[in-house]
Design a protein around this motif. Structure first.
Motif, mmCIF file in Angstrom:
data_model
loop_
_atom_site.group_PDB
_atom_site.id
_atom_site.type_symbol
_atom_site.label_atom_id
_atom_site.label_comp_id
_atom_site.label_asym_id
_atom_site.label_seq_id
_atom_site.Cartn_x
_atom_site.Cartn_y
_atom_site.Cartn_z
ATOM 1 N N TYR A 29 0.828 -1.209 0.000
ATOM 2 C CA TYR A 29 0.000 0.000 0.000
ATOM 3 C C TYR A 29 0.862 1.258 0.000
ATOM 4 O O TYR A 29 0.551 2.230 -0.683
ATOM 5 C CB TYR A 29 -0.929 -0.001 1.209
ATOM 6 C CG TYR A 29 -1.886 -1.159 1.227
ATOM 7 C CD1 TYR A 29 -2.743 -1.400 0.158
ATOM 8 C CD2 TYR A 29 -1.926 -2.039 2.309
ATOM 9 C CE1 TYR A 29 -3.609 -2.472 0.159
ATOM 10 C CE2 TYR A 29 -2.789 -3.109 2.324
ATOM 11 C CZ TYR A 29 -3.632 -3.330 1.244
ATOM 12 O OH TYR A 29 -4.485 -4.395 1.260
ATOM 13 N N LYS A 30 1.936 1.237 0.768
ATOM 14 C CA LYS A 30 2.822 2.404 0.800
ATOM 15 C C LYS A 30 3.475 2.621 -0.561
ATOM 16 O O LYS A 30 3.577 3.757 -1.047
ATOM 17 C CB LYS A 30 3.904 2.242 1.865
ATOM 18 C CG LYS A 30 4.783 3.483 2.030
ATOM 19 C CD LYS A 30 5.837 3.312 3.103
ATOM 20 C CE LYS A 30 6.583 4.624 3.351
ATOM 21 N NZ LYS A 30 7.158 5.198 2.113
ATOM 22 N N GLY A 31 3.919 1.525 -1.187
ATOM 23 C CA GLY A 31 4.543 1.647 -2.495
ATOM 24 C C GLY A 31 3.593 2.199 -3.534
ATOM 25 O O GLY A 31 3.953 3.107 -4.310
ATOM 26 N N ARG A 32 2.353 1.713 -3.546
ATOM 27 C CA ARG A 32 1.374 2.211 -4.515
ATOM 28 C C ARG A 32 1.049 3.685 -4.242
ATOM 29 O O ARG A 32 0.917 4.484 -5.170
ATOM 30 C CB ARG A 32 0.102 1.363 -4.444
ATOM 31 C CG ARG A 32 0.302 -0.088 -4.860
ATOM 32 C CD ARG A 32 -1.014 -0.829 -4.757
ATOM 33 N NE ARG A 32 -0.846 -2.262 -4.982
ATOM 34 C CZ ARG A 32 -1.063 -3.198 -4.066
ATOM 35 N NH1 ARG A 32 -1.422 -2.858 -2.840
ATOM 36 N NH2 ARG A 32 -0.896 -4.470 -4.356
ATOM 37 N N HIS A 33 0.904 4.029 -2.954
ATOM 38 C CA HIS A 33 0.627 5.415 -2.567
ATOM 39 C C HIS A 33 1.754 6.332 -3.029
ATOM 40 O O HIS A 33 1.515 7.394 -3.615
ATOM 41 C CB HIS A 33 0.452 5.497 -1.051
ATOM 42 C CG HIS A 33 0.374 6.887 -0.507
ATOM 43 N ND1 HIS A 33 1.501 7.607 -0.143
ATOM 44 C CD2 HIS A 33 -0.680 7.706 -0.276
ATOM 45 C CE1 HIS A 33 1.132 8.790 0.293
ATOM 46 N NE2 HIS A 33 -0.179 8.886 0.218
ATOM 47 N N ASP A 34 2.996 5.928 -2.772
ATOM 48 C CA ASP A 34 4.141 6.758 -3.153
ATOM 49 C C ASP A 34 4.226 6.926 -4.669
ATOM 50 O O ASP A 34 4.495 8.026 -5.177
ATOM 51 C CB ASP A 34 5.436 6.155 -2.619
ATOM 52 C CG ASP A 34 5.528 6.226 -1.097
ATOM 53 O OD1 ASP A 34 4.688 6.912 -0.474
ATOM 54 O OD2 ASP A 34 6.438 5.578 -0.529
ATOM 55 N N GLY A 35 4.001 5.828 -5.395
ATOM 56 C CA GLY A 35 4.044 5.909 -6.855
ATOM 57 C C GLY A 35 2.946 6.801 -7.403
ATOM 58 O O GLY A 35 3.177 7.606 -8.330
ATOM 59 N N TYR A 36 1.754 6.673 -6.835
ATOM 60 C CA TYR A 36 0.616 7.515 -7.233
ATOM 61 C C TYR A 36 0.934 8.986 -6.991
ATOM 62 O O TYR A 36 0.793 9.829 -7.888
ATOM 63 C CB TYR A 36 -0.618 7.087 -6.441
ATOM 64 C CG TYR A 36 -1.765 8.074 -6.450
ATOM 65 C CD1 TYR A 36 -2.682 8.110 -7.502
ATOM 66 C CD2 TYR A 36 -1.943 8.961 -5.395
ATOM 67 C CE1 TYR A 36 -3.742 9.019 -7.501
ATOM 68 C CE2 TYR A 36 -2.991 9.866 -5.381
ATOM 69 C CZ TYR A 36 -3.893 9.892 -6.431
ATOM 70 O OH TYR A 36 -4.937 10.792 -6.429
ATOM 71 N N CYS A 37 1.389 9.309 -5.770
ATOM 72 C CA CYS A 37 1.652 10.712 -5.421
ATOM 73 C C CYS A 37 2.760 11.317 -6.277
ATOM 74 O O CYS A 37 2.663 12.471 -6.726
ATOM 75 C CB CYS A 37 2.001 10.829 -3.940
ATOM 76 S SG CYS A 37 0.600 10.519 -2.831
ATOM 77 N N LYS A 38 3.819 10.562 -6.519
ATOM 78 C CA LYS A 38 4.923 11.085 -7.334
ATOM 79 C C LYS A 38 4.462 11.390 -8.757
ATOM 80 O O LYS A 38 4.816 12.434 -9.334
ATOM 81 C CB LYS A 38 6.079 10.087 -7.352
ATOM 82 C CG LYS A 38 6.837 10.018 -6.031
ATOM 83 C CD LYS A 38 7.947 8.974 -6.083
ATOM 84 C CE LYS A 38 8.689 8.909 -4.749
ATOM 85 N NZ LYS A 38 9.763 7.880 -4.753
ATOM 86 N N ALA A 39 3.666 10.478 -9.333
ATOM 87 C CA ALA A 39 3.199 10.686 -10.702
ATOM 88 C C ALA A 39 2.205 11.839 -10.767
ATOM 89 O O ALA A 39 2.253 12.666 -11.696
ATOM 90 C CB ALA A 39 2.565 9.404 -11.233
ATOM 91 N N ILE A 40 1.307 11.928 -9.788
ATOM 92 C CA ILE A 40 0.312 12.998 -9.760
ATOM 93 C C ILE A 40 1.001 14.363 -9.673
ATOM 94 O O ILE A 40 0.665 15.315 -10.393
ATOM 95 C CB ILE A 40 -0.649 12.805 -8.567
ATOM 96 C CG1 ILE A 40 -1.593 11.617 -8.817
ATOM 97 C CG2 ILE A 40 -1.436 14.080 -8.278
ATOM 98 C CD1 ILE A 40 -2.666 11.855 -9.851
ATOM 99 N N LYS A 41 1.984 14.475 -8.777
ATOM 100 C CA LYS A 41 2.705 15.749 -8.614
ATOM 101 C C LYS A 41 3.488 16.105 -9.870
ATOM 102 O O LYS A 41 3.526 17.274 -10.294
ATOM 103 C CB LYS A 41 3.631 15.655 -7.408
ATOM 104 C CG LYS A 41 2.903 15.617 -6.071
ATOM 105 C CD LYS A 41 3.877 15.453 -4.911
ATOM 106 C CE LYS A 41 3.137 15.407 -3.589
ATOM 107 N NZ LYS A 41 4.078 15.180 -2.441
ATOM 108 N N LYS A 42 4.124 15.125 -10.478
ATOM 109 C CA LYS A 42 4.905 15.377 -11.694
ATOM 110 C C LYS A 42 4.023 15.898 -12.825
ATOM 111 O O LYS A 42 4.443 16.747 -13.627
ATOM 112 C CB LYS A 42 5.624 14.095 -12.121
ATOM 113 C CG LYS A 42 6.531 14.270 -13.319
ATOM 114 C CD LYS A 42 7.293 12.989 -13.628
ATOM 115 C CE LYS A 42 8.227 13.185 -14.816
ATOM 116 N NZ LYS A 42 8.989 11.944 -15.131
#
Length: 331
Positions: free
Chosen positions: A190-203
């Motif tokens: 869950y943490k990995g998916r959350h981090d990947g989601y947030c990084k892509a959204i911000k980018k």
């Protein structure tokens, strides 16, 4: 119940010869061995597996500890584990914890005191010290899906890349308000998916849209309630990402009740593909883990550690599998 002595008497040999023949521990003349096998079959003799294991110091059994099997990726992983373990001469014992740390602790203690040579576990993260103690006692351990302790070998997927790739896929589809239904950030997937989601959204310069509920995270109800929350909080919501398929099913129900069409109005994608996703009336797009292969690899790793001499144990391994996008009707 027939004994070794009974088989020896019927085959007209001594007990030690019967033992050598049945256990293949040393040479026995083929004709004598054939006579012993025939006597054992006639008497219905079955070896005492417990006593045999104690003599050999090996049980040829693996314990598998998972949070759940129903509508979860773990059922596919377990098939891979069982298939490979059977091929290598090992049986499996299954423990289902429902992600309850107390239940998990009880399962681990039973396995440690019972009849296993190794354990494959998708843990809660609350019994790491116990798991290390079990490993220190000589029982092989491999973490599966959830990497809680870097000192113990593991098989996982690239969860962060999974989250990033899903966002980029939806962005390319024209989505600009993408919501995420996830789980506890204390757990690696869950943490990995959350981090990947947030990084892509911000980018991409988009808004982060998260939701939560009081229901267990791996449930239909959690997906259903979180989807309603996202729909209420984000008027222009055009995509929903869910951590697992069962959440996706709940999200789809919420959309159906609101008469929101997929994929025209909102697209839905699961970040952990399960066979059920392709069977829905509107089949669900998913980022799929190679679950069967992950299970087989976990079985090989734990059995390699079991079979290795005590002074030649393999070093800690961390194996990461890539996920693959499978597009279906929901996007």
């Amino acid at each position: 119940m027939a004994t070794l002595k009974d088989v020896a008497r019927l085959a007209c040999v001594d007990i030690s010869t019967v033992s050598r023949a049945l256990n293949n521990t040393s040479y026995v003349h083929p004709e004598t061995k054939k006579r012993i096998y025939a006597a054992a079959k006639e008497l219905g003799y079955h070896p005492n597996v417990m006593a045999q294991a104690l003599r050999q110091g090996r049980r040829h059994t693996i314990g598998v500890v998972v949070p759940r099997l129903h509508l979860a990726i773990f059922s596919e992983i377990l098939q891979g584990i069982e298939e490979e373990a059977r091929r290598l001469g090992y049986a499996t014992l299954l423990c289902n914890t429902e992600d309850n740390p107390g239940t998990e602790k009880e399962c681990l203690n039973r396995l440690r005191n019972g009849f296993v040579d190794g354990v494959i576990i998708a843990g809660t993260g609350h019994n790491n010290r116990l798991i290390r103690d079990i490993q220190a006692s000589g029982i092989a351990i491999v973490q599966m899906v959830r990497r809680q302790d870097k000192r113990i070998s593991s098989i996982v997927a690239d969860y962060e890349a999974c989250g990033k790739d899903a966002v980029c896929f939806l962005y390319d589809k024209g989505c600009r308000e993408i919501g995420l239904i996830n789980g506890s950030l204390e757990l690696d997937p869950y943490k990995g998916r959350h981090d990947g989601y947030c990084k892509a959204i911000k980018k991409l310069g988009l808004n982060i849209n998260l939701s939560q509920s009081d229901y267990p995270v791996n449930s239909f109800e959690h997906g259903y309630e979180c989807a309603h929350q996202l729909l209420d909080d984000v008027p222009d919501l055009d995509a929903i990402m869910t951590a697992v398929d069962i959440q996706g099913l709940g999200a789809i129900r919420a959309l159906t009740e609101r008469k929101i069409r997929m994929p025209e109005q909102i697209k839905v994608i699961s970040l952990t593909g399960h066979a059920v996703g392709r069977m829905l009336e509107t089949s669900m797009t998913s980022m799929e883990m190679p679950a069967h292969e992950m299970g087989k690899k976990a079985a090989r790793m734990v059995i390699d550690e079991i079979n290795a001499p005590s002074d030649q144990k393999p070093s800690t391994q961390h194996v990461t599998f890539a996920t693959a996008l499978v597009e279906r009707e929901s996007t």
